[in-house]
Design a protein around this motif. Sequence first.
Motif, short mmCIF file in Angstrom:
data_model
loop_
_atom_site.label_atom_id
_atom_site.label_comp_id
_atom_site.label_asym_id
_atom_site.label_seq_id
_atom_site.Cartn_x
_atom_site.Cartn_y
_atom_site.Cartn_z
N ILE A 184 48.93 77.11 36.06
CA ILE A 184 49.80 78.29 36.10
C ILE A 184 51.25 77.85 35.92
CG2 ILE A 184 50.48 80.34 37.40
CD1 ILE A 184 48.01 79.90 39.15
N PRO A 185 51.96 78.35 34.91
CA PRO A 185 53.36 77.92 34.70
C PRO A 185 54.26 78.37 35.84
CG PRO A 185 52.46 79.03 32.75
CD PRO A 185 51.50 79.29 33.88
N PRO A 186 55.35 77.65 36.09
CA PRO A 186 56.32 78.08 37.11
C PRO A 186 56.84 79.48 36.83
CG PRO A 186 56.77 75.83 36.40
CD PRO A 186 55.72 76.36 35.47
N ALA A 187 57.10 80.22 37.92
CA ALA A 187 57.64 81.58 37.85
C ALA A 187 56.67 82.57 37.23
CB ALA A 187 58.98 81.61 37.11
N ARG A 188 55.40 82.20 37.06
CA ARG A 188 54.37 83.11 36.59
C ARG A 188 53.38 83.35 37.71
NH1 ARG A 188 53.23 82.70 31.06
NH2 ARG A 188 51.44 84.06 31.46
N THR A 189 52.73 84.49 37.71
CA THR A 189 51.71 84.79 38.70
C THR A 189 50.42 85.24 38.00
OG1 THR A 189 52.48 87.08 38.92
CG2 THR A 189 53.38 85.46 40.47
N VAL A 190 49.30 85.02 38.67
CA VAL A 190 48.00 85.44 38.17
C VAL A 190 47.22 86.06 39.33
CG1 VAL A 190 47.96 83.58 36.45
CG2 VAL A 190 46.88 83.23 38.68
N SER A 191 46.07 86.67 39.02
CA SER A 191 45.23 87.26 40.05
C SER A 191 44.12 86.29 40.45
CB SER A 191 44.61 88.56 39.54
OG SER A 191 43.63 88.29 38.56
N TYR A 192 43.45 86.60 41.55
CA TYR A 192 42.31 85.78 41.97
C TYR A 192 41.20 85.85 40.93
CZ TYR A 192 44.59 85.45 46.49
OH TYR A 192 45.50 85.19 47.49
N GLY A 193 41.04 86.99 40.27
CA GLY A 193 40.06 87.11 39.20
C GLY A 193 40.38 86.19 38.04
N ASP A 194 41.67 86.06 37.72
CA ASP A 194 42.08 85.14 36.65
C ASP A 194 41.69 83.71 37.00
OD1 ASP A 194 43.29 87.20 35.15
OD2 ASP A 194 45.19 86.96 36.21
N ILE A 195 41.90 83.33 38.26
CA ILE A 195 41.57 81.97 38.68
C ILE A 195 40.06 81.75 38.64
CG2 ILE A 195 41.54 80.43 40.68
CD1 ILE A 195 44.19 80.47 39.23
N ALA A 196 39.28 82.75 39.05
CA ALA A 196 37.82 82.63 38.98
C ALA A 196 37.36 82.41 37.55
CB ALA A 196 37.17 83.88 39.57
N ARG A 197 37.94 83.14 36.61
CA ARG A 197 37.57 82.96 35.20
C ARG A 197 37.96 81.57 34.72
NH1 ARG A 197 38.74 88.44 35.15
NH2 ARG A 197 40.98 88.11 34.84
N ALA A 198 39.15 81.12 35.09
CA ALA A 198 39.61 79.80 34.66
C ALA A 198 38.74 78.69 35.24
CB ALA A 198 41.07 79.58 35.05
N ALA A 199 38.15 78.95 36.40
CA ALA A 199 37.28 77.95 37.03
C ALA A 199 35.84 78.06 36.56
CB ALA A 199 37.34 78.08 38.55
N GLY A 200 35.57 78.98 35.63
CA GLY A 200 34.23 79.11 35.07
C GLY A 200 33.30 79.99 35.87
N ARG A 201 33.84 80.79 36.82
CA ARG A 201 32.99 81.67 37.64
C ARG A 201 33.62 83.05 37.65
NH1 ARG A 201 30.47 78.54 41.75
NH2 ARG A 201 29.94 80.48 42.83
N GLU A 202 33.49 83.77 36.54
CA GLU A 202 34.23 85.02 36.33
C GLU A 202 33.98 86.04 37.44
OE1 GLU A 202 34.84 88.37 32.80
OE2 GLU A 202 33.58 86.63 32.48
#
Length: 290
Positions: free
Chosen positions: A220-238
């Motif tokens: 995640i770039p500095p000064a940017r935000t994402v959701s928990y769903g985004d993180i789940a997708r990025a970790a391969g568990r949508e």
Amino acid sequence: MTTDLTLSADPDSLQNRAADYERVTAALDYLSENWRNQPDLAAAARAAGLSPHHFQRVFTRWTGASPKKLVQALTHASARKLLVDGASVLDAALETGLSGPSRLHDIFIAEEAATPGEVKSGGSGLDFSYGFAPSPFGSAVFLIAPRGLSGLAFCNRGEEAAAFDDLAQRFPEARFLHDDAQARDWAGRVFDAQAGEAPLPLALYGAPFRRQVWRALLAIPPARTVSYGDIARAAGREKAARAAGAAVGANPISWLIPCHRVLAADGRLTGYHWGLDRKRAMLAYEAATG
């Protein structure tokens, strides 16, 4: 009407991407079924119907990891479960298709900076240094392993001992040496780092899915935000947003692994282990200094 399925000379054309999808799917099926045989690049490429060089490029572009890395991750996850369930290091190595403990050792060091024996023993034999130092976000607590930083927590003045206990309880059998000078050195490296400096070494200990989530946080770039769903997708568990949230909450290295950049789906600030006021301050600090 006829359909022309001739592949384009452009590797990024829709025709080529459609063909690559089928090849990568076939390779993933092959690797998922045969990883215990520790297949090499040539074997996986044959399953996809490509030359090894072309297959390596296509597979990495589609999955974000090399075929070797995927086999290593599957091997590590299976061996880790065997060790936690009581298997010996030798049995875990042989059960996962490896030649012996030395190969398993290399995989564990690469995947989580811990040896198989350390994982099996719950930290027995691990030596950590810890200490306290000032930071832009209150008192900082550093937990330092021989291979890199394993913990960074924040607290209010007078709460340092409790913050250290919160980190140390993750390694109930480890040994800890108090060293504030080393902590102050790390504080300088973390908070006074210059642009372009090499990344600090992190020694992450944890189950495979948690480490996948922590790696996703690092993207995640500095000064940017994402959701928990985004993180789940990025970790391969949508569909595992709740599990991803638990892994985010278990992040042991605040700030450097930026769990403060994860918000609820509706944009609310929620669930920060070191306090929502500190999370809000971190986001404001990044916005002002970015």
